[in-house]
Write a protein that holds these residues in place. Structure first.
Motif: not given
Length: 82
Positions: A37-42
């Protein structure tokens, strides 16, 4: 979403391997759904639903062990980073 994520890595002049290492600071060789999720958001600048994150993770998790291993992450995204 794979293609968009890979294109974003290319635009940021990074690689799936480098991104994975950032998301795996304790060097376990695996990341969880929260890290995906953090990768997608970033890198995509968007919030993904938990369903979208799970769907992406299921496509990456070829060993079906419930964790995203570095080799799985890189092998799915590296070919698209062009």
């Amino acid at each position: 979403m794979f293609k968009q994520l890979a294109q974003s890595f290319f635009e940021y002049k990074t690689t799936p391997e480098k991104v994975f290492r950032i998301e795996d600071p304790d060097e376990t060789g695996v990341i969880n759904l929260q890290r995906v999720y953090e990768v997608i958001k970033a890198y995509l600048g968007q919030r993904a639903s938990i369903a979208e994150v799970r769907m992406l993770a299921e496509k990456i998790d070829t060993s079906r062990n419930g964790q995203i291993e570095q080799i799985e992450f890189c092998s799915k995204l590296e070919p698209l980073c062009k």
